[in-house]
Design an enzyme around this catalytic site. Sequence first.
Site, PDB file in Angstrom:
ATOM      1  N   PRO A   4       4.208  -0.212  -2.182  1.00 16.91           N
ATOM      2  CA  PRO A   4       2.933  -0.932  -2.001  1.00 16.91           C
ATOM      3  C   PRO A   4       1.739  -0.048  -2.363  1.00 16.91           C
ATOM      4  CG  PRO A   4       4.372  -1.240  -0.101  1.00 16.91           C
ATOM      5  CD  PRO A   4       5.008  -0.187  -0.966  1.00 16.91           C
ATOM      6  N   GLU A   5       0.924  -0.529  -3.292  1.00 16.45           N
ATOM      7  CA  GLU A   5      -0.287   0.176  -3.700  1.00 16.45           C
ATOM      8  C   GLU A   5      -1.485  -0.626  -3.194  1.00 16.45           C
ATOM      9  OE1 GLU A   5      -0.228   1.409  -7.826  1.00 16.45           O
ATOM     10  OE2 GLU A   5       1.950   1.609  -7.825  1.00 16.45           O
ATOM     11  N   ARG A  31       7.692  11.266 -11.826  1.00 14.92           N
ATOM     12  CA  ARG A  31       7.527   9.811 -11.862  1.00 14.92           C
ATOM     13  C   ARG A  31       7.664   9.333 -13.302  1.00 14.92           C
ATOM     14  NH1 ARG A  31       5.306   8.324  -6.981  1.00 14.92           N
ATOM     15  NH2 ARG A  31       6.198   6.324  -7.533  1.00 14.92           N
ATOM     16  N   LYS A  80      -4.004   2.956   0.450  1.00 11.69           N
ATOM     17  CA  LYS A  80      -2.778   2.227   0.782  1.00 11.69           C
ATOM     18  C   LYS A  80      -2.580   2.084   2.286  1.00 11.69           C
ATOM     19  CE  LYS A  80      -0.654   4.599  -3.160  1.00 11.69           C
ATOM     20  NZ  LYS A  80       0.409   5.554  -3.540  1.00 11.69           N
TER      21      LYS A  80
END
Length: 265
Positions: free
Chosen positions: A2-3, A250, A59
């Site tokens: 979740p961003e 990433r 966030k």
Amino acid sequence: MPELPDVEVLKGRLERTSLGRRISRVEVRDGRVVGEVSARGLREALEGRSLRRVHRHGKNLFAGVEGGGWVLMHFGMAGGLSHLPGTEEEPPHVRLLLGFDGGDRLAFTDRRALGRVHPIRDPESFVREKGLGPDALRVDYPSFRERLGGRRGAVKSVLMNQGVVAGLGNIYSDEVLFRARLHPRTGADRLGEEDIRRLFEATGGVLQTAIDRGADPEALPGSFLLPRRREGARCPRGNGEIRRLRIAGRTAYYCPACQPGRRES
Ligand SMILES: [Zn+2]
């Protein structure tokens, strides 16, 4: 993970379903969810009270509790909130359940169990103690430029650094860089004024558009990267194929034609 847009959508869900409702029951199903605090500590903070207001920073979601105090919600890698009216069945992976007077419930779900819900003093001191940068949707341009400019490291990593600006993660940073036409490995200290201006505008534009579309990357406009964020997909601008590369552990997706790397000087 979740961003910012996801958490903004969860904030709206919490506001619509749970504000001003008396919490009659707090069930901690997984002790990890309360972090350093005890399950009893969370129960004492919430039982018999209601949530009065909600605030988001990056966030992080904060719920202000009747009578004072705040509860932090951080959604980790896979957390979410579900409102369950009446007898509606629980979704999987419920780590915490709040039961309201009247029988409906709010479930904090988390497949990975990395999310946290626990009492804090207040959002301002939490943000300060965690060293978070300004919220990526509310930051103004002078502050954005000052915090980003001159940083060492790939611009992708700098955008995702919550101490620089808070709210962007791996997914939305790709879209911001695509819209700003910057290669994800560009050194942040090599960005010119125009680059930073484009990044700033892309950040606000991408986050607001994502929120307006319910934080569903697949629902973004066809000109966006995220609906086709996979290796070999056609660039929405029609000039190349999407590629991926690893940056600081990433995976970044980008279009080599739209986002060419800079030649080292
Ligand atoms: Zn392209």
